[in-house]
Design a protein around this motif. Structure first.
Motif, short mmCIF file in Angstrom:
data_model
loop_
_atom_site.label_atom_id
_atom_site.label_comp_id
_atom_site.label_asym_id
_atom_site.label_seq_id
_atom_site.Cartn_x
_atom_site.Cartn_y
_atom_site.Cartn_z
N ILE A 62 0.36 -1.01 -0.17
CA ILE A 62 -0.07 0.39 0.19
C ILE A 62 0.78 1.05 0.19
O ILE A 62 1.73 1.75 1.03
CB ILE A 62 -0.63 0.19 1.08
CG1 ILE A 62 -1.59 -1.39 1.74
CG2 ILE A 62 -1.81 1.04 1.09
CD1 ILE A 62 -2.24 -1.33 2.93
N LEU A 63 0.50 1.80 -1.22
CA LEU A 63 1.76 3.16 -1.17
C LEU A 63 0.23 4.06 -0.74
O LEU A 63 -0.15 4.89 -1.29
CB LEU A 63 2.19 3.36 -2.41
CG LEU A 63 3.19 1.31 -2.94
CD1 LEU A 63 3.70 2.14 -4.32
CD2 LEU A 63 4.12 1.77 -1.77
N MET A 64 1.61 5.66 -0.60
CA MET A 64 0.86 6.74 -0.12
C MET A 64 1.82 7.88 -0.26
O MET A 64 2.91 7.81 -0.47
CB MET A 64 0.36 6.82 1.79
CG MET A 64 1.33 6.38 2.46
SD MET A 64 0.06 6.07 3.78
CE MET A 64 -0.57 4.86 3.29
N GLY A 65 1.68 8.92 -0.58
CA GLY A 65 2.67 10.15 -0.69
C GLY A 65 2.01 10.84 -1.91
O GLY A 65 1.34 10.63 -2.93
N LEU A 66 2.33 12.10 -1.26
CA LEU A 66 1.74 13.24 -2.37
C LEU A 66 2.90 13.17 -3.76
O LEU A 66 2.33 13.21 -4.74
CB LEU A 66 1.88 14.69 -1.70
CG LEU A 66 1.15 15.30 -0.81
CD1 LEU A 66 0.82 16.66 -0.19
CD2 LEU A 66 -0.34 14.40 -0.93
#
Length: 226
Positions: A62-66
């Motif tokens: 699960i990847l996240m970040g702007l």
């Protein structure tokens, strides 16, 4: 099964002893979490360190970040590694799986709540710059759709700058007969509440407010916030 999580802010919680929500959620589903933290020797967080995919330690990620690295996402796609991105991200030449909050339904529920309390003149408040974002557009669209269902109801979009000046705020509410405000996020809510505190208007007696965002800890108030 192990699930890898790569994010920008994990490990920076103000209360490190409190169990993170994502950890609790994984436990409920019977998953393990692989948390990748920043390498002290390299200020830039990377999935591929030394050409090796560190996420291979997990079955999926699960990847996240702007600001994702497009090249790394392309590489993951090419090798067939399963992952999903939290937040809508448009990567040239590839299609990725992503998940976002249902902002439309949130806006619709907020407006319907106020309409159910017999408010008929509503105002939607946000910073002008935020109106171009996907989340703000969907929230506004949801609010507008709910208002369109009720005869004689109306909603107006207002820039936050127009309501943080107390004189302009009172004049606006009286002129448009607005009895309820929907704040786009916690920041807008804080600014509006600070402006109202300098007037004789009472919440919720004279004007009701709904915040489309978590206001806990963001603004000190003795009242319960919807």
């Amino acid at each position: 099964m192990a699930v890898g999580i790569l994010g920008s802010h994990f490990g920076e919680a103000s209360q490190p002893r409190q169990r993170p929500r994502f950890e609790h959620g994984a436990d409920q589903c019977g998953y393990n979490i692989l948390l990748l933290t920043r390498n002290r020797a390299d200020s830039k967080r990377s999935i591929f360190q030394g050409g090796v995919n560190t996420l291979r330690l997990a079955d999926g990620a699960i990847l996240m970040g702007l600001s994702p690295n497009p090249e790394e996402l392309q590489w993951l796609t090419q090798v067939g590694y399963p992952f999903v991105y939290i937040g809508k991200r448009d990567i040239p030449d590839i299609e990725i799986d992503w998940v976002i909050t249902d902002y439309f339904s949130a806006g619709m529920q907020a407006a319907r709540h106020l309409l159910g309390l017999r408010h008929r003149r509503l105002a939607y408040i946000g910073e002008q710059s935020s109106f171009s974002t996907h989340s703000s557009q969907e929230r506004w669209r949801g609010c507008h759709s709910a208002v369109a269902e009720v005869p004689n109801a109306r909603i107006t979009m207002l820039d936050q700058a127009a309501v943080t000046d107390t004189k302009r705020l009172i004049s606006l509410l009286q002129r448009e007969n607005i009895s309820a405000l929907i704040c786009n996020d916690a920041s807008n809510f804080r600014e509006v509440m600070q402006a109202l505190a300098q007037t004789t208007l009472r919440v919720p007696d004279d004007v009701s407010i709904v915040a489309l965002g978590d206001t806990l800890g963001d603004f000190a108030t003795s009242m319960n916030v919807t």
